[in-house]
Design a protein around this motif. Structure first.
Motif, short mmCIF file in Angstrom:
data_model
loop_
_atom_site.label_atom_id
_atom_site.label_comp_id
_atom_site.label_asym_id
_atom_site.label_seq_id
_atom_site.Cartn_x
_atom_site.Cartn_y
_atom_site.Cartn_z
N PRO A 145 88.66 44.86 27.90
CA PRO A 145 88.13 43.78 28.75
C PRO A 145 89.08 43.40 29.87
O PRO A 145 90.29 43.32 29.68
CB PRO A 145 87.96 42.62 27.77
N ILE A 146 88.52 43.21 31.07
CA ILE A 146 89.30 42.74 32.21
C ILE A 146 88.59 41.53 32.82
O ILE A 146 87.39 41.34 32.66
CB ILE A 146 89.49 43.82 33.29
N SER A 147 89.36 40.70 33.52
CA SER A 147 88.81 39.55 34.22
C SER A 147 88.82 39.87 35.70
O SER A 147 89.88 39.98 36.33
CB SER A 147 89.64 38.30 33.93
N TRP A 148 87.63 40.04 36.26
CA TRP A 148 87.49 40.32 37.69
C TRP A 148 86.78 39.13 38.31
O TRP A 148 87.23 38.01 38.17
CB TRP A 148 86.75 41.65 37.85
N THR A 149 85.66 39.32 38.98
CA THR A 149 84.87 38.16 39.41
C THR A 149 84.28 37.46 38.21
O THR A 149 83.93 36.28 38.26
CB THR A 149 83.73 38.59 40.35
N HIS A 150 84.15 38.21 37.13
CA HIS A 150 83.75 37.67 35.84
C HIS A 150 84.31 38.62 34.78
O HIS A 150 84.87 39.67 35.11
CB HIS A 150 82.22 37.56 35.73
N LYS A 151 84.18 38.28 33.52
CA LYS A 151 84.71 39.13 32.47
C LYS A 151 83.87 40.40 32.35
O LYS A 151 82.64 40.34 32.30
CB LYS A 151 84.71 38.40 31.13
N ASP A 198 83.27 43.73 30.00
CA ASP A 198 83.52 44.36 28.71
C ASP A 198 83.68 45.86 28.89
O ASP A 198 83.29 46.42 29.92
CB ASP A 198 82.36 44.07 27.75
N ALA A 230 92.52 44.21 39.55
CA ALA A 230 92.36 43.22 38.47
C ALA A 230 92.95 43.72 37.16
O ALA A 230 93.37 42.94 36.32
CB ALA A 230 90.88 42.89 38.29
N SER A 231 92.99 45.05 36.98
CA SER A 231 93.54 45.61 35.75
C SER A 231 95.06 45.58 35.74
O SER A 231 95.69 45.85 34.70
CB SER A 231 93.06 47.04 35.56
N GLU A 279 93.55 49.76 32.09
CA GLU A 279 92.26 49.34 31.55
C GLU A 279 91.08 49.93 32.31
O GLU A 279 89.96 49.95 31.83
CB GLU A 279 92.14 47.81 31.58
#
Length: 345
Positions: free
Chosen positions: A9-15, A17, A34-35, A40
């Motif tokens: 999981p990464i957090s970009w504009t939103h999470k 999966d 973002a990674s 990731e």
């Protein structure tokens, strides 16, 4: 286009999966950033798939259009989608969640973006519209809606440039929230999604409109409230209204003043005259056939056709130093107020 394999999981504009996603190139770079380089995300370059221009209009075909954002672009697509559905086509649209509400009533399905592999496999044809407008500025009489219709092989005659539907329930809420008086009403969009298109004199203009005796509705305030806001100005941002709720409130107005952004095209869709303030892009082109007045920034540089990818303004130009569009700043407030009164006539 890139295929992105998200491994954890990464957090970009939103999470996001784990899974396999299709993204346009700029977003692919953002996902990699973002990674934070921890592996990731793995990217694989891929060609944008071709689509059958005839098949997308055949009854029973499941068509997915990918245009990840841009409220104006979605408003221009809505009349085309309405025609496709009339032809018996199942229409899906993939975009970021915050834009999806604009499509209500015009598509059969909203598909979250980035586009997961399992979502794309449910459609017969996929049309990628990223950079269809940004890649080459529209000039002359080629409204962006005309270009989108041509790409999608929309049968002639072309539908109206923008379409939107306000529900009966939304209007039942909007009316009592802002009881009508005898004063003319003006909707003012304070800012756009980026400083490039913003009118730097908007606070002064807002004050002048208020002093002239208009009832004022404020929408589209992405960079915080204008201080102070008089009590008799209806500020949608301070009331935390959604985009659909704000549009329902704008429908109660007699005119709209907006930078080159969503409410220019909302005005067209609702039949409300608009005073549009344009700097980087061609005002007569983007408001071709619209009610109201298209005002172009004053300066030899306008329109410069600058899309803010990476930097807000052309890095070697004067706007990069001032932090605003100089051509837009050169439009006098008194001229905008005059054009507002003309539009109301």
């Amino acid at each position: 286009m890139h295929l992105a394999q998200v491994l954890s999981p990464i957090s970009w504009t939103h999470k996001l999966d784990p899974g396999k996603y299709a993204v346009e190139d700029h977003n692919a770079a953002e996902m990699l950033w973002a990674s934070r380089g921890f592996g990731e995300v793995r990217l694989e370059a891929s060609q944008i798939p071709a689509f059958d221009r005839e098949r997308i209009w055949k009854a029973g075909t499941r068509v997915l259009v990918v245009r990840v954002g841009g409220f104006g672009d979605l408003l221009w697509l809505n009349p085309i989608y309405a025609r496709m559905r009339e032809a018996g086509v199942y229409v899906g649209h993939s975009c970021f969640a915050r834009y999806a509400d604009i499509l209500d009533g015009f598509v059969d399905e909203w598909v979250p973006y980035p586009l997961r592999h399992e979502d794309s496999s449910r459609f017969d044809e996929i049309v990628w519209l990223e950079n269809a407008i940004e890649g080459r500025a529209c000039l002359g009489t080629e409204h962006p809606a005309t270009r989108l219709a041509a790409i999608l092989n929309c049968p002639l005659p072309l539908p109206p440039a923008a379409a939107y539907r306000i529900t009966t329930e939304e209007m039942k809420i909007a009316g009592p929230a802002w009881p009508r008086t005898l004063k003319p009403r003006v909707c003012v969009q304070l800012g756009s999604s980026g400083a490039t298109k913003d009118y730097p004199r908007m606070p002064e203009l807002l004050a002048k409109i208020h002093e002239a005796g208009f009832e004022v509705l404020i929408v589209g305030n992405p960079r915080g409230p204008v201080e102070p806001v008089p009590d008799d100005i209806f500020d949608c941002s301070q009331r935390n209204l959604t985009i659909r709720q704000s549009i329902a409130m704008a429908a109660l107005c007699d005119a709209i003043i907006a930078p080159d952004s969503v409410f220019v095209h909302v005005g067209h869709a609702l039949g409300i005259p608009v005073v549009g303030l344009f700097g980087p892009f061609s005002a007569p082109t983007y408001m071709h056939g619209y009610k109201g007045v298209a005002m172009q920034g004053r300066g030899k540089c306008s329109p410069c056709s600058w899309h803010p990818r990476g930097t807000a303004f052309p890095p070697e130009g004067p706007c990069a130093k001032s932090g605003y569009c100089n051509a837009l700043a050169n439009i006098p407030v008194k001229d905008v107020l005059f054009m507002l009164k003309q539009a109301l006539k």
